[in-house]
Design a protein around this motif. Sequence first.
Motif, PDB file in Angstrom:
ATOM      1  N   CYS A 327      22.944  18.887  43.751  1.00 23.20           N
ATOM      2  CA  CYS A 327      24.403  18.525  43.494  1.00 23.20           C
ATOM      3  C   CYS A 327      24.799  17.113  44.169  1.00 23.20           C
ATOM      4  O   CYS A 327      25.632  16.321  43.528  1.00 23.20           O
ATOM      5  N   MET A 340      25.181  22.250  39.162  1.00 25.93           N
ATOM      6  CA  MET A 340      26.464  22.757  39.313  1.00 25.93           C
ATOM      7  C   MET A 340      26.620  23.588  37.877  1.00 25.93           C
ATOM      8  O   MET A 340      27.340  24.730  38.403  1.00 25.93           O
ATOM      9  N   GLN A 341      26.059  23.643  37.066  1.00 34.29           N
ATOM     10  CA  GLN A 341      26.028  24.635  35.959  1.00 34.29           C
ATOM     11  C   GLN A 341      25.243  25.860  36.242  1.00 34.29           C
ATOM     12  O   GLN A 341      25.825  27.106  35.918  1.00 34.29           O
ATOM     13  N   LEU A 343      25.126  26.889  39.645  1.00 34.82           N
ATOM     14  CA  LEU A 343      25.959  27.578  40.552  1.00 34.82           C
ATOM     15  C   LEU A 343      26.979  28.152  39.840  1.00 34.82           C
ATOM     16  O   LEU A 343      27.724  29.348  40.252  1.00 34.82           O
ATOM     17  N   ILE A 344      27.451  27.706  38.707  1.00 34.34           N
ATOM     18  CA  ILE A 344      28.881  28.107  38.070  1.00 34.34           C
ATOM     19  C   ILE A 344      28.210  29.545  37.289  1.00 34.34           C
ATOM     20  O   ILE A 344      29.102  30.472  37.353  1.00 34.34           O
ATOM     21  N   CYS A 347      28.150  31.970  40.300  1.00 30.04           N
ATOM     22  CA  CYS A 347      29.356  32.419  40.931  1.00 30.04           C
ATOM     23  C   CYS A 347      29.972  33.610  40.229  1.00 30.04           C
ATOM     24  O   CYS A 347      31.061  34.329  40.481  1.00 30.04           O
ATOM     25  N   ARG A 353      29.569  34.524  45.134  1.00 34.77           N
ATOM     26  CA  ARG A 353      30.613  33.801  45.015  1.00 34.77           C
ATOM     27  C   ARG A 353      31.277  33.860  46.581  1.00 34.77           C
ATOM     28  O   ARG A 353      31.711  33.048  47.139  1.00 34.77           O
ATOM     29  N   VAL A 364      30.733  21.316  48.443  1.00 33.74           N
ATOM     30  CA  VAL A 364      31.207  21.039  47.115  1.00 33.74           C
ATOM     31  C   VAL A 364      32.065  20.158  46.782  1.00 33.74           C
ATOM     32  O   VAL A 364      32.132  19.388  46.099  1.00 33.74           O
ATOM     33  N   LYS A 427      32.547  20.126  37.977  1.00 35.19           N
ATOM     34  CA  LYS A 427      32.954  20.282  39.720  1.00 35.19           C
ATOM     35  C   LYS A 427      34.236  21.158  39.686  1.00 35.19           C
ATOM     36  O   LYS A 427      34.270  21.913  40.722  1.00 35.19           O
ATOM     37  N   LEU A 430      33.487  24.750  39.059  1.00 35.20           N
ATOM     38  CA  LEU A 430      32.907  25.309  40.156  1.00 35.20           C
ATOM     39  C   LEU A 430      33.747  25.838  41.608  1.00 35.20           C
ATOM     40  O   LEU A 430      33.766  26.734  42.097  1.00 35.20           O
TER      41      LEU A 430
END
Length: 441
Positions: A327, A340-341, A343-344, A347, A353, A364, A427, A430
Amino acid sequence: MFCPHKNSSLQLVCAMNPRLINKAVDIAMENKRFDPHTEIPPAQRLESMQPSLYAPHVDITRARLGFGRLGLRLINRQLHSPDNLVQLQAVHSVLDQVQISENAMFLINIHVGFRLIDLMLDRNPVIREKVCLILTSLANYYQGRKQIMSRPKIIENLMWLIMRDRREIRYAAAYTLKTLARDKCSVEKILETDNIIENLLKIIKNEHTGIVILHLKTLENLIEWDQEEALKANAFQIMLKLKEDRDPRIICGAMDCLTQICKHDIGKKLADIYDLTHSLRTFLGSQSVEVRISAVGLMEYTTLTTRSKWRAKEFCVDLTKALVMLCHGANSPILQLRSMQVLINLCECPDIRYHMKCHWEKKVKAIKIRTHEEWNGTSETTSYGLETGHNYRTMCIEGVETIKNDYGDNAEVVNVHSYLRRLHEAKSNLLYLINWKSYKD
């Protein structure tokens, strides 16, 4: 002055070497500059002047035709000349002329595509190869694709060449098919050919590297339109095998095809069965930027299921660390957005999470996103070269993919500002998910 470098086979008949005339003019004008096109050995020639299959008895620096629209109409007629020498000269002339956008559009308007399709299965291998190269150039234009795809027979001819002809012609035919498959309207017509995805999957098992790379790009575009036929042909297992190849270009192509397969529900289930998320961890640290981009793009779809999230929890520490580091790669916005997607997606699992909240929240927040002045809106990882720079505005640049959405009404090209806005939104989403708490808490 004569120029044997450009439009070489459309020179007027002359008893003197054209290079000698150029040198005489330079001497008379006392011009001392170095011209690589007139010196010996000649440099930076058109690729069509250095074919892998040489045409016998053809002097590509001399022909009986002059410049202009009249000459283009004549060489269009001579493509079907009964004289083999005249026909070869016409094919070479057309190949040189389609490199110029104005002449290419004029040749399209006089229906050169229909004549070329009739020559695809000619007995002469030189003609077969050159015709495929010409069709590739014409397919870079909307009008050219429309004219070519109005004859469905071309796909059958291309598949015949790809499956049965010699290596050089197989490569040229694969390049033509890949260029046609870039257009959504063309893809729909290509898929009407019986078993085309199954045949391409059979070919890539024992084919040369360069041809396999072209077929993988074609398959990616075809599978994006129809995942079910690819799943029936065991495309998932074949791509898993290709993912272990040494060549990074084949690895990227295989993972891009898997990305399209995993858009289907059965593809997601197969990804869970084969534990694809775990096997992709090694590619996140690859030295090749393209491999990292493809791996994270595939992981966007392999981490959507509940089973994959709980499986990712077992190696949460290493996976989240690698993704957060990606990232921070501000030089590649497409890599940032995909990381980032992922990680989303992860989470949504409470344990991951909580781990992100404890260890990576500050990292982040410190993610730097490029401005629109620093980025040209493409996923290009190398600088433009001489070959692509000439046709930058008039033709498609091979290897440069304009950023596009996967879904939605505007699923094609988006501009730089909207894409960077998506980065900022990802961002913020996230960070919101990292700090999200359930109502029970």
